[in-house]
Design a protein around this motif. Structure first.
Motif, PDB file in Angstrom:
ATOM      1  N   GLN A 116       0.682  -1.246   0.033  1.00 60.77           N
ATOM      2  CA  GLN A 116      -0.121  -0.080   0.030  1.00 60.77           C
ATOM      3  C   GLN A 116       0.945   1.292   0.108  1.00 60.77           C
ATOM      4  O   GLN A 116       0.515   2.285  -0.501  1.00 60.77           O
ATOM      5  CB  GLN A 116      -1.042  -0.060   1.175  1.00 60.77           C
ATOM      6  N   LYS A 117       1.997   1.121   0.864  1.00 62.01           N
ATOM      7  CA  LYS A 117       2.898   2.250   0.779  1.00 62.01           C
ATOM      8  C   LYS A 117       3.568   2.737  -0.648  1.00 62.01           C
ATOM      9  O   LYS A 117       3.536   3.760  -1.146  1.00 62.01           O
ATOM     10  CB  LYS A 117       3.862   2.013   1.748  1.00 62.01           C
ATOM     11  N   GLN A 118       3.749   1.767  -1.201  1.00 62.57           N
ATOM     12  CA  GLN A 118       4.568   1.690  -2.565  1.00 62.57           C
ATOM     13  C   GLN A 118       3.340   2.067  -3.537  1.00 62.57           C
ATOM     14  O   GLN A 118       3.906   2.880  -4.623  1.00 62.57           O
ATOM     15  CB  GLN A 118       5.102   0.335  -3.027  1.00 62.57           C
ATOM     16  N   TYR A 119       2.191   1.556  -3.521  1.00 65.83           N
ATOM     17  CA  TYR A 119       1.160   1.866  -4.317  1.00 65.83           C
ATOM     18  C   TYR A 119       0.710   3.404  -4.188  1.00 65.83           C
ATOM     19  O   TYR A 119       0.433   4.180  -5.287  1.00 65.83           O
ATOM     20  CB  TYR A 119      -0.123   1.004  -4.173  1.00 65.83           C
ATOM     21  N   GLN A 120       0.605   3.851  -2.894  1.00 68.86           N
ATOM     22  CA  GLN A 120       0.398   5.261  -2.825  1.00 68.86           C
ATOM     23  C   GLN A 120       1.594   6.287  -3.433  1.00 68.86           C
ATOM     24  O   GLN A 120       1.109   7.159  -4.200  1.00 68.86           O
ATOM     25  CB  GLN A 120       0.115   5.652  -1.443  1.00 68.86           C
ATOM     26  N   ALA A 121       2.846   5.825  -3.180  1.00 70.74           N
ATOM     27  CA  ALA A 121       3.967   6.355  -3.654  1.00 70.74           C
ATOM     28  C   ALA A 121       3.782   6.413  -5.190  1.00 70.74           C
ATOM     29  O   ALA A 121       4.148   7.293  -6.113  1.00 70.74           O
ATOM     30  CB  ALA A 121       5.389   5.622  -3.383  1.00 70.74           C
ATOM     31  N   GLN A 162      -4.548 -10.461  -2.867  1.00 72.94           N
ATOM     32  CA  GLN A 162      -4.850 -10.425  -4.076  1.00 72.94           C
ATOM     33  C   GLN A 162      -5.601  -9.154  -4.717  1.00 72.94           C
ATOM     34  O   GLN A 162      -4.758  -8.774  -5.895  1.00 72.94           O
ATOM     35  CB  GLN A 162      -5.662 -11.701  -4.740  1.00 72.94           C
ATOM     36  N   HIS A 163      -6.296  -8.375  -3.798  1.00 76.35           N
ATOM     37  CA  HIS A 163      -6.815  -7.485  -4.455  1.00 76.35           C
ATOM     38  C   HIS A 163      -5.731  -6.254  -4.521  1.00 76.35           C
ATOM     39  O   HIS A 163      -5.650  -5.442  -5.623  1.00 76.35           O
ATOM     40  CB  HIS A 163      -7.743  -6.928  -3.640  1.00 76.35           C
ATOM     41  N   LEU A 164      -4.739  -6.065  -3.676  1.00 76.69           N
ATOM     42  CA  LEU A 164      -3.750  -5.248  -3.832  1.00 76.69           C
ATOM     43  C   LEU A 164      -2.674  -5.446  -4.947  1.00 76.69           C
ATOM     44  O   LEU A 164      -2.277  -4.523  -5.511  1.00 76.69           O
ATOM     45  CB  LEU A 164      -2.971  -5.131  -2.495  1.00 76.69           C
ATOM     46  N   GLN A 165      -2.513  -6.721  -4.945  1.00 76.88           N
ATOM     47  CA  GLN A 165      -1.712  -7.361  -6.076  1.00 76.88           C
ATOM     48  C   GLN A 165      -2.307  -6.840  -7.513  1.00 76.88           C
ATOM     49  O   GLN A 165      -1.649  -6.300  -8.172  1.00 76.88           O
ATOM     50  CB  GLN A 165      -1.646  -8.566  -5.944  1.00 76.88           C
ATOM     51  N   ASN A 166      -3.656  -7.033  -7.641  1.00 79.51           N
ATOM     52  CA  ASN A 166      -4.059  -6.489  -8.916  1.00 79.51           C
ATOM     53  C   ASN A 166      -4.101  -4.847  -8.903  1.00 79.51           C
ATOM     54  O   ASN A 166      -3.949  -4.730  -9.806  1.00 79.51           O
ATOM     55  CB  ASN A 166      -5.789  -6.898  -8.851  1.00 79.51           C
ATOM     56  N   GLU A 167      -4.327  -4.217  -8.052  1.00 83.35           N
ATOM     57  CA  GLU A 167      -4.430  -2.912  -8.350  1.00 83.35           C
ATOM     58  C   GLU A 167      -2.928  -2.277  -8.562  1.00 83.35           C
ATOM     59  O   GLU A 167      -2.727  -1.513  -9.354  1.00 83.35           O
ATOM     60  CB  GLU A 167      -4.643  -2.159  -6.751  1.00 83.35           C
ATOM     61  N   MET A 168      -1.955  -2.877  -7.850  1.00 78.22           N
ATOM     62  CA  MET A 168      -0.479  -2.649  -8.250  1.00 78.22           C
ATOM     63  C   MET A 168      -0.165  -2.905  -9.525  1.00 78.22           C
ATOM     64  O   MET A 168       0.562  -2.267 -10.328  1.00 78.22           O
ATOM     65  CB  MET A 168       0.520  -3.251  -7.307  1.00 78.22           C
ATOM     66  N   ILE A 169      -0.919  -4.051 -10.161  1.00 78.71           N
ATOM     67  CA  ILE A 169      -0.522  -4.596 -11.430  1.00 78.71           C
ATOM     68  C   ILE A 169      -1.208  -3.494 -12.488  1.00 78.71           C
ATOM     69  O   ILE A 169      -0.629  -3.214 -13.571  1.00 78.71           O
ATOM     70  CB  ILE A 169      -0.866  -5.935 -11.662  1.00 78.71           C
ATOM     71  N   LEU A 170      -2.265  -3.070 -12.053  1.00 82.37           N
ATOM     72  CA  LEU A 170      -3.180  -2.180 -13.186  1.00 82.37           C
ATOM     73  C   LEU A 170      -2.392  -0.810 -13.121  1.00 82.37           C
ATOM     74  O   LEU A 170      -2.784  -0.196 -14.084  1.00 82.37           O
ATOM     75  CB  LEU A 170      -4.540  -2.143 -12.576  1.00 82.37           C
ATOM     76  N   LEU A 171      -1.703  -0.477 -12.034  1.00 84.48           N
ATOM     77  CA  LEU A 171      -1.180   0.849 -11.752  1.00 84.48           C
ATOM     78  C   LEU A 171       0.066   0.949 -13.092  1.00 84.48           C
ATOM     79  O   LEU A 171       0.850   0.114 -13.019  1.00 84.48           O
ATOM     80  CB  LEU A 171      -0.509   1.129 -10.545  1.00 84.48           C
ATOM     81  N   MET A 210       6.060  -5.712  -4.775  1.00 85.04           N
ATOM     82  CA  MET A 210       5.081  -6.912  -5.427  1.00 85.04           C
ATOM     83  C   MET A 210       5.712  -8.354  -5.458  1.00 85.04           C
ATOM     84  O   MET A 210       4.654  -9.210  -5.290  1.00 85.04           O
ATOM     85  CB  MET A 210       5.360  -6.431  -7.011  1.00 85.04           C
ATOM     86  N   LEU A 211       6.880  -8.494  -4.852  1.00 83.99           N
ATOM     87  CA  LEU A 211       7.384  -9.839  -4.809  1.00 83.99           C
ATOM     88  C   LEU A 211       7.075 -10.135  -3.465  1.00 83.99           C
ATOM     89  O   LEU A 211       6.853 -11.495  -3.509  1.00 83.99           O
ATOM     90  CB  LEU A 211       9.200  -9.718  -4.932  1.00 83.99           C
ATOM     91  N   LYS A 212       6.860  -9.542  -2.415  1.00 86.88           N
ATOM     92  CA  LYS A 212       6.472  -9.959  -1.161  1.00 86.88           C
ATOM     93  C   LYS A 212       5.097 -10.333  -1.322  1.00 86.88           C
ATOM     94  O   LYS A 212       4.638 -11.231  -0.579  1.00 86.88           O
ATOM     95  CB  LYS A 212       6.803  -8.883  -0.190  1.00 86.88           C
ATOM     96  N   ILE A 213       4.278  -9.780  -2.050  1.00 82.33           N
ATOM     97  CA  ILE A 213       2.946  -9.928  -2.259  1.00 82.33           C
ATOM     98  C   ILE A 213       2.745 -11.209  -2.920  1.00 82.33           C
ATOM     99  O   ILE A 213       1.837 -12.081  -2.398  1.00 82.33           O
ATOM    100  CB  ILE A 213       2.043  -8.720  -2.843  1.00 82.33           C
ATOM    101  N   GLU A 214       3.465 -11.510  -3.955  1.00 82.61           N
ATOM    102  CA  GLU A 214       3.449 -12.647  -4.581  1.00 82.61           C
ATOM    103  C   GLU A 214       3.863 -13.880  -3.583  1.00 82.61           C
ATOM    104  O   GLU A 214       3.196 -14.965  -3.810  1.00 82.61           O
ATOM    105  CB  GLU A 214       4.243 -12.467  -5.865  1.00 82.61           C
ATOM    106  N   GLU A 215       4.915 -13.507  -2.940  1.00 78.18           N
ATOM    107  CA  GLU A 215       5.306 -14.669  -2.014  1.00 78.18           C
ATOM    108  C   GLU A 215       4.202 -14.970  -0.886  1.00 78.18           C
ATOM    109  O   GLU A 215       3.898 -16.262  -0.669  1.00 78.18           O
ATOM    110  CB  GLU A 215       6.393 -14.041  -1.342  1.00 78.18           C
ATOM    111  N   SER A 216       3.571 -14.025  -0.536  1.00 76.36           N
ATOM    112  CA  SER A 216       2.602 -13.974   0.417  1.00 76.36           C
ATOM    113  C   SER A 216       1.395 -14.916  -0.200  1.00 76.36           C
ATOM    114  O   SER A 216       0.675 -15.993   0.393  1.00 76.36           O
ATOM    115  CB  SER A 216       1.801 -12.673   0.954  1.00 76.36           C
TER     116      SER A 216
END
Length: 97
Positions: free
Chosen positions: A22-27, A76-85, A43-49
């Motif tokens: 979320q911090k990186q997405y906001q940035a 996965q919701h955050l992962q999708n948002e980060m991918i779409l950014l 993104m890698l940490k999220i995928e690992e999670s």
């Protein structure tokens, strides 16, 4: 069967990954975003999670699987948002596709 401790540790790891993501997405949405490697690491940490949740749910009981499933949906919701950014290090800020 998954232990309560292993479930708690996995949930904590996922929550940490969500906070960093979320911090990186906001940035990425703002003009101060210049660090492509931080975004990629988040993104890698999220995928690992996501992978950890899937693996742990195989040995979990029904109640634990439900808890892990809810966490997986959040991750996965955050992962999708980060991918779409639209994340382009040559561009300041980002836009959604």
């Amino acid at each position: 069967m998954a232990t309560r401790q292993s479930i708690d540790e996995c949930i904590q790891k996922c929550e940490d990954a969500i906070r960093e993501g979320q911090k990186q997405y906001q940035a990425g949405l703002g003009q101060e975003h210049y660090s492509d490697s931080d975004y990629t690491q988040a993104m890698l940490k999220i995928e690992e999670s996501v992978n950890d949740l899937a693996q742990l749910s195989q040995s979990a009981n029904a109640q634990q699987r439900e808890q892990l499933h809810r966490m997986r949906l959040q991750v996965q919701h955050l992962q999708n948002e980060m991918i779409l950014l639209e994340h382009d290090p040559s561009m300041v800020g980002g836009t959604l596709h």
